[in-house]
Design an enzyme around this catalytic site. Structure first.
Site: not given
Ligand code: PEP
Ligand code: MG
Length: 582
Positions: A191, A435, A459, A506
């Site tokens: 992240h 995900e 993920d 995404c």
């Protein structure tokens, strides 16, 4: 000059002075002092090192008294180091002869010693490097007095170098002053890496230990395109990089002109492009890059940026800030994806201590167990949805039961708002992230219960390949090109097509032009990516036809190994957009 290699996570090239963040975040403000000030600066150094010696002696005394002489001896070693004449002379020589500031000279000399110890190939000696870093820290504390650096309050342009930056720390970086950053740890889609992209700060992560080779104030170049960090570049290298930086800027300006052009393939099929955002202000980046809405708003950063827990009004205001400038475009608000490494100070009591946080209480699992927090957010989303085309998305959904629970809570919140007479949007679209492999495998069942799917490849790759997305040691095993990932995406597209459920991708994969053709070839017609990457993606889209993309996807499907898929796609990309990728 030294070149360190890591993982390129946010593009751009930038030179600047290093701000090395140790555990105590010291910043060395000046590298040089004026020739006239040398005597004063040497005196300042002497008084700082004397103060350090006194401090260590005091620690030695206290430890011996309270714990026994053997513990006091730990400090004796530090004291011998601080009193070492040779060390003092070396530092003073740098101040006198090179007009280095005492901070810079001390850091330089001590880090060189630390490195020598680390390289002696002996565990005991390597651990002594820690003592030297400790001495450096003490000395800097005395030299800098109260000038401790707060990451959020940097006021001059710097390149931040750190072992690690947490997502919260990264969220607090001010792009006006943080020109770039590099960390020893981190992976492709950690992240922290994603945030660097959002803030449009060039960044390299996963370099491995390198901080002992750098002193604060050293000139550093971050090459976020090739994953390189250049320490103390020579003049020709600096010049070369400045030229590259300007060239990249011109190329980006050219690409940004594409913002107004339609996103459709060369044979006229529209491919919708949305922006991924973490902060409300980024909606402006989306508009500038011609996004057709926000495909993913990672709302947990509302928690990570601040030390206090956001109220319903904080949520509401943030959502209004996103939707108000684009009331007719879709805005997909993802409910809190907290947990794993995304854990704010304000919720520390709720944090789970787990050796495997990525498999633990994160995301929708966390919100389903903390209903107060979940409902606060859902109320704000439903209220804000009155002002535009807001949609809700649940992250990390693993089972149909979990999805039904989340939807049930949403229903409860609607009833509460109804009873309270507060205006809200009842017919809001509800979607889910795909995900985890279980969601992809059961996509046909999920398609019965949601309005849209959003494939989160970051993920999905992590959980399918069992590779920690933030761990540089296994970064070479983490690949969106793995045939298993392509197959899972195909499965989701096929299951969704039967129910006419829209599917958007995404994860970071959607912002990498390498995968644009294969995704379109597999039937994807909507992509959501970091706003910065949208122009280049659009360029690729405008250069291919659907049959071409299908042929590429079909060929990729015959390959067994991620590396072969990547090489094949790289070759095709050069043919599709030779100007940009040759
Ligand atoms: C993903 O996992 O692909 C995703 C988009 O979510 P995040 O990166 O926030 O986990
Ligand atoms: Mg995710």
């Amino acid at each position: 000059m030294e070149i360190k290699r890591g993982i390129a996570v946010s593009p751009g090239v930038v030179p600047g002075p290093a701000l090395v963040l140790g555990t105590e975040d010291f910043r060395i403000p000046r590298r040089f002092v004026s020739v006239n000030a040398v005597d004063v600066e040497v005196a300042r150094f002497r008084s700082a090192i004397d103060a350090v010696c006194n401090e260590i002696s005091e620690n030695e005394r206290l430890a011996s008294e309270r714990l026994g002489a053997q513990y006091g001896a730990i400090f004796t070693a530090h004291l011998n180091l601080a009193r070492d004449h040779k060390l003092r002379e070396e530092i003073e020589e740098l101040i006198r002869e090179r007009t280095y500031s005492p901070e810079f000279a001390s850091s330089r000399v001590l880090r060189r010693y630390a490195k020598l110890f680390q390289n002696l190939g002996n565990q005991y000696m390597a651990e002594r490097a820690v003592d030297i870093f400790d001495l450096e820290k003490r000395l800097l504390r005395h030299l800098l007095g109260t000038e401790r650096e707060e990451l959020a309050h940097i006021t001059e342009p710097v390149i931040v170098l750190a072992t690690n930056l947490t997502p919260s720390e990264t969220a607090s970086l001010n792009p006006e002053f943080v020109l770039g950053f590099a960390t020893e740890v981190g992976g492709h889609t950690s992240h922290t890496a994603i945030l660097a992209g959002a803030l449009e700060i060039p960044a390299v992560v996963g370099i491995g230990p390198f901080l002992s080779d750098v002193s604060g104030g050293d000139t550093i170049i971050i090459d976020g395109n090739h994953g390189e960090v250049i320490i103390d570049p020579d003049e020709p290298t600096l010049k070369r990089y400045r030229v590259t930086r300007d060239r990249i800027k011109t190329a980006n300006q050219k690409l940004e002109l594409l913002g107004d052009l339609e996103s459709k393939t060369a044979d006229g099929v529209p491919i919708k492009l949305f922006g991924n955002i973490e902060f409300p202000e980024e909606v402006d980046h989306c508009i500038k890059r011609g996004a057709e809405g926000v495909g993913l708003y990672r709302t947990e950063f509302l928690y990570l940026k601040d030390d206090r827990e956001p109220s319903e009004e904080d949520h509401f205001n943030a959502y209004r800030r996103v939707v108000d400038p684009i009331p007719t475009l879709p805005v997909v608000i993802r409910t809190l994806d907290l947990g794993a490494e995304k854990f704010p100070h304000s919720l520390e009591d709720l944090a789970e201590v787990s050796p495997n946080p990525v498999l633990g209480l994160r995301s929708v699992r966390f919100t389903l167990r903390n209903l107060g927090l979940f409902k606060t957010q859902l109320r704000a989303i439903l209220r804000a949805a009155v002002y535009g085309d807001i949609r809700i998305m649940f992250p990390l959904v693993t089972s149909v039961l979990e999805l039904r629970q989340a939807k049930m809570i949403l229903g409860d919140v609607m009833e509460d708002l109804e009873e309270e007479g507060i205006p809200f949007c009842r017919d809001i679209q509800v979607g889910m992230m795909v995900e985890v492999p279980s969601a992809a495998l059961l996509a046909d069942r999920f398609a019965e219960e949601v309005d849209f799917f959003s494939i989160g490849t970051n993920d999905l790759i992590q959980y399918t390949l069992a590779v920690d997305r933030a761990n540089p040691t296994v970064a070479d095993l983490y690949s969106a090109a793995d045939p298993s990932i392509l197959r899972l995406i195909r499965m989701v597209v096929a299951a969704a097509a039967k129910k006419d459920t829209p599917v958007v991708v995404c994860g970071q994969m959607s912002g990498d032009p390498l995968f644009t053709s294969v995704l379109i070839g597999m039937g994807i017609r909507e992509l959501s990516a970091t706003p910065f990457s949208l122009p280049i993606i659009k360029q690729v889209i405008r250069n291919i036809t659907i049959p071409q993309a299908e042929e590429i996807a079909a060929h990729a499907d015959t390959l067994d190994v991620a590396r072969d898929v990547e090489n094949y796609l790289r070759g095709e990309l050069k043919k599709i957009s030779p100007d940009e990728f040759s």
